[in-house]
Design a protein around this motif. Structure first.
Motif, PDB file in Angstrom:
ATOM      1  N   GLY A   1       0.821  -1.075   0.136  1.00  0.00           N
ATOM      2  CA  GLY A   1      -0.018  -0.055   0.155  1.00  0.00           C
ATOM      3  C   GLY A   1       0.773   1.126   0.027  1.00  0.00           C
ATOM      4  N   ALA A   2       0.162   2.382   0.470  1.00  0.00           N
ATOM      5  CA  ALA A   2       0.783   3.561   0.380  1.00  0.00           C
ATOM      6  C   ALA A   2       1.887   4.010   1.425  1.00  0.00           C
ATOM      7  CB  ALA A   2      -0.347   4.875   0.327  1.00  0.00           C
ATOM      8  N   ALA A   3       1.916   3.211   2.618  1.00  0.00           N
ATOM      9  CA  ALA A   3       2.769   3.539   3.706  1.00  0.00           C
ATOM     10  C   ALA A   3       4.231   3.325   3.430  1.00  0.00           C
ATOM     11  CB  ALA A   3       2.481   2.770   4.945  1.00  0.00           C
ATOM     12  N   ASN A   4       5.035   3.807   3.867  1.00  0.00           N
ATOM     13  CA  ASN A   4       6.556   3.743   3.628  1.00  0.00           C
ATOM     14  C   ASN A   4       7.073   2.854   4.518  1.00  0.00           C
ATOM     15  OD1 ASN A   4       7.209   4.918   5.975  1.00  0.00           O
ATOM     16  ND2 ASN A   4       8.038   6.887   4.869  1.00  0.00           N
ATOM     17  N   GLY A   5       6.643   2.356   5.520  1.00  0.00           N
ATOM     18  CA  GLY A   5       6.836   1.396   6.384  1.00  0.00           C
ATOM     19  C   GLY A   5       7.797   1.735   7.600  1.00  0.00           C
ATOM     20  N   LYS A   6       8.134   2.995   7.570  1.00  0.00           N
ATOM     21  CA  LYS A   6       8.963   3.761   8.689  1.00  0.00           C
ATOM     22  C   LYS A   6       7.985   4.035   9.771  1.00  0.00           C
ATOM     23  CE  LYS A   6      12.839   5.641   8.205  1.00  0.00           C
ATOM     24  NZ  LYS A   6      13.654   6.786   7.780  1.00  0.00           N
ATOM     25  N   TYR A   7       8.543   4.222  10.920  1.00  0.00           N
ATOM     26  CA  TYR A   7       7.533   4.771  11.841  1.00  0.00           C
ATOM     27  C   TYR A   7       7.031   6.028  11.928  1.00  0.00           C
ATOM     28  CZ  TYR A   7      11.388   8.180  13.584  1.00  0.00           C
ATOM     29  OH  TYR A   7      12.456   8.968  13.591  1.00  0.00           O
TER      30      TYR A   7
END
Length: 627
Positions: free
Chosen positions: A514-520
């Motif tokens: 999806g759109a999230a970059n995975g980092k906090y």
């Protein structure tokens, strides 16, 4: 892409299957004469030829044990594959020791790396003379003997290396060949001089007590005792008694889930950390119990197989929790990580040995344990988080010695970081005090300790962190928190950074969809005037200042932490003018389901002149200035 099958290890057949799965990708990497193994193109200080011989020899720690333990109980497929590997190693041993063959391993020099690799050859021969000695021709036997006997004519480092010569002479003795009593006597004297107490040794350098004690000195001593108990009953019994005593404290470096604390040099050998338990079984020593040792050794292997430690080709990488040259040693060649195969010495035990027939058991760890010889206070919690608070350790002449031996605490869930520079980000100063001259952004941590003491509930150390700056630090474990009290005398204006646990900035080695970059997300960081807490789905790391300054989140350079390739470090920063100062901080590192709750349950601290009173979960600790 190579990937190890994830499965729970239960018996000898499972362990043998895992070993053969790990060596399978190596078969096309052997030389035509089978005496060299070329698995990569990075260098070690001893050069290419010795590195390729090392690759050949280190795999033998596992395969030699497999052949020595016999094939009873193995599946037909494993038996067939084992026999194929035996043919490769029989050929390699013959060609590598033949001075007229193009793959001859060569002559020895003083302190030669090939001495290290002689140990696995000698032990494999002792385990299986019917495979590696009796089938040889007269000339082949002469070549093998002459090549190994070179070690009796050369200088050997006065540390764990002496056991390489001991094991070679032990093998000669077993085969009825001439052996050097003078070397054996001198070598055991060196080892004896390294002995301290409670089963612990130091590895040639007083004050350096690391995994070379369990996976080298104790490991070799137990192998010797197992082979020589009839020839040298008194010495063998002494070595066994020391190993038994050692088990009472070394076991605290592990959690019951198999995860051990990363500490000291040569960490790229990874699961060699469990080799001691395998050798205990070989020497017939129960230690804390066969079920407990079996559980720790097998669970440890499983934890490592779940990490991304293999190259896409299937080669075991240089690194720790992932491929990483930054933390490596100058003696780490591409084949070096296969020293980890020492833990497969469990395969030398037949399938009806108590090590295999016992049911796995958990060890009843004390929550706080003093380990006097490695100078540690170790905490265990219900979630197998192990933290070793360390003082008085010091190593020389190895890479990143400060980071590997002299940080305040080492965790089996958060690891530790090695520096790539002197700024706070590239320095990655987790769980240590780092100091720079004011405004220079050139930080350094301590290197060496002038004084240290270990109490039942705290550690004390005094050190000159840089010229004209003296520090006295007391560490008080209050798991999952701990408190640090620093008395700093400085004749210079300095910037001080007290780093906490490095925590991964994302779920490392995974890609989110999806759109999230995975980092906090920034909202996951709780920033207050006196504290910073990284509250992530995968764990919590927090830093609190009780004496001013400010807290911040330091973004460490990539690939500095041994477990995680991208981390951040909650850090307390303070600027100090010349004079005497008291700096009091507290740090949290936790991955349990209650981790977020602990952020608001930080220690309560009352500061008075030359006195600090700490309240935490019904406990009261009082610190007064050391005289």
């Amino acid at each position: 892409m190579f990937q190890i099958e994830q499965k729970k290890l239960k018996d000898r057949n499972d362990a043998a299957a895992l070993l053969l799965e790990m060596v399978r990708p190596l078969k096309p990497m052997f030389s035509p004469g089978c005496a060299w193994l070329h698995v990569g193109n990075t260098a070690a200080h001893y050069g290419e030829k010795a590195a390729r011989m090392e690759g050949f020899a280190r795999v033998l720690w596992g395969l030699g044990a497999l052949w020595g333990g016999g094939d009873k109980g193995l599946s037909p497929d494993l038996k067939k594959e084992s026999e194929e590997w035996l043919a490769i190693y029989q050929a390699g041993l013959i060609h590598g020791t033949d001075p007229d063959h193009e793959e001859y391993w060569g002559s020895l020099n003083d302190y030669d790396q090939k001495m290290v690799e002689m140990a696995s050859l000698a032990v494999a021969i002792s385990l299986s003379p019917d495979k590696f000695w009796e089938p040889l021709t007269k000339d082949q036997k002469s070549h093998l003997y002459q090549w190994l006997n070179q070690i009796n004519e050369k200088k050997v480092h006065p540390n764990n290396w002496r056991f390489f010569r001991i094991l070679v002479n032990m093998t000669f003795c077993h085969l009825g060949l001439p052996w050097s009593e003078a070397c054996m006597e001198d070598d055991f004297k060196v080892i004896e001089d390294c002995y301290t107490r409670e089963g612990w040794y130091y590895d040639g350098n007083p004050g350096q007590v690391d995994y070379y004690i369990p996976f080298a000195i104790q490991f070799y001593a137990l192998i010797y005792a197992g082979f020589m108990e009839n020839n040298e009953p008194e010495l063998s019994e002494k070595l066994k008694e020391r190993a038994q005593e050692f088990s009472k404290t070394f076991i605290y470096w592990f959690g019951n889930d198999g995860n051990e604390i990363p500490f000291g040099r040569s960490l790229t050998y990874r699961f060699a950390h469990g080799a001691y338990f395998s050798a205990m079984g070989f020497a017939g020593m129960e230690g804390p119990g066969y079920g407990i040792m079996k559980n720790l050794a097998l669970r440890n292997l499983e934890t490592w197989m779940a990490r991304p430690i293999f190259e896409p080709s299937g080669v075991l990488s240089i690194g720790y929790g992932y491929p990483n040259l930054y933390m490596s040693e100058r003696y780490n060649a591409p084949g070096s990580p296969y020293w980890g195969f020492k833990t497969f010495f469990m395969l030398a035990l037949p399938d009806d040995h108590p090590f295999w027939t016992s049911e796995p058991e958990a060890y009843p760890f004390d929550k706080l344990k003093v380990l006097s010889e490695p100078h540690m206070l170790v905490t265990h919690d219900e979630k197998d988080h192990v933290m070793a608070f360390v003082t008085g350790q010091h190593s020389k002449n190895h890479g990143y010695c400060q980071q590997k031996y002299e940080k305040f605490v080492y965790s089996n869930q958060f690891g530790f970081s090695v520096s790539r520079g002197h700024g706070l980000e590239e320095g990655a100063f987790d769980n240590t005090l780092a100091i720079s001259l004011a405004g220079y952004e050139h930080y350094q941590m301590r290197y060496g300790t002038k004084e240290y003491r270990i109490y039942d509930d705290r550690l004390y150390m005094k050190y000159e962190i840089m010229p004209r700056v003296m520090v006295e630090t007391t560490i008080i474990p209050l798991a999952p928190w701990h408190v640090r009290i620093h008395r700093i005398h400085t004749e210079e204006a300095i910037d001080v950074a007290d780093g906490g646990f490095a925590i991964e900035a994302e779920k490392c080695f995974h890609v989110v969809s999806g759109a999230a970059n995975g980092k906090y997300e920034p909202a996951m960081v709780e920033q207050k005037p006196d504290s910073t807490a990284a509250v992530f789905p995968w764990g919590v790391s927090a830093a609190v200042s009780y004496t001013g300054g400010n807290s911040a989140l330091v973004t460490a350079y990539p690939n500095t932490n041994l477990f995680y390739n991208l981390t951040i470090i909650p850090t307390v920063k303070t600027a100090l003018e010349p004079g005497d100062h008291l700096v009091v901080t507290a740090f949290l590192g936790d991955r349990s389901e209650l981790a977020q709750d602990w952020v608001d349950k930080r220690p309560k601290i009352l500061l008075e002149e030359d006195k600090v009173t700490i309240g935490f979960q019904g406990q009261v600790k009082v610190w007064v200035k050391e005289l």
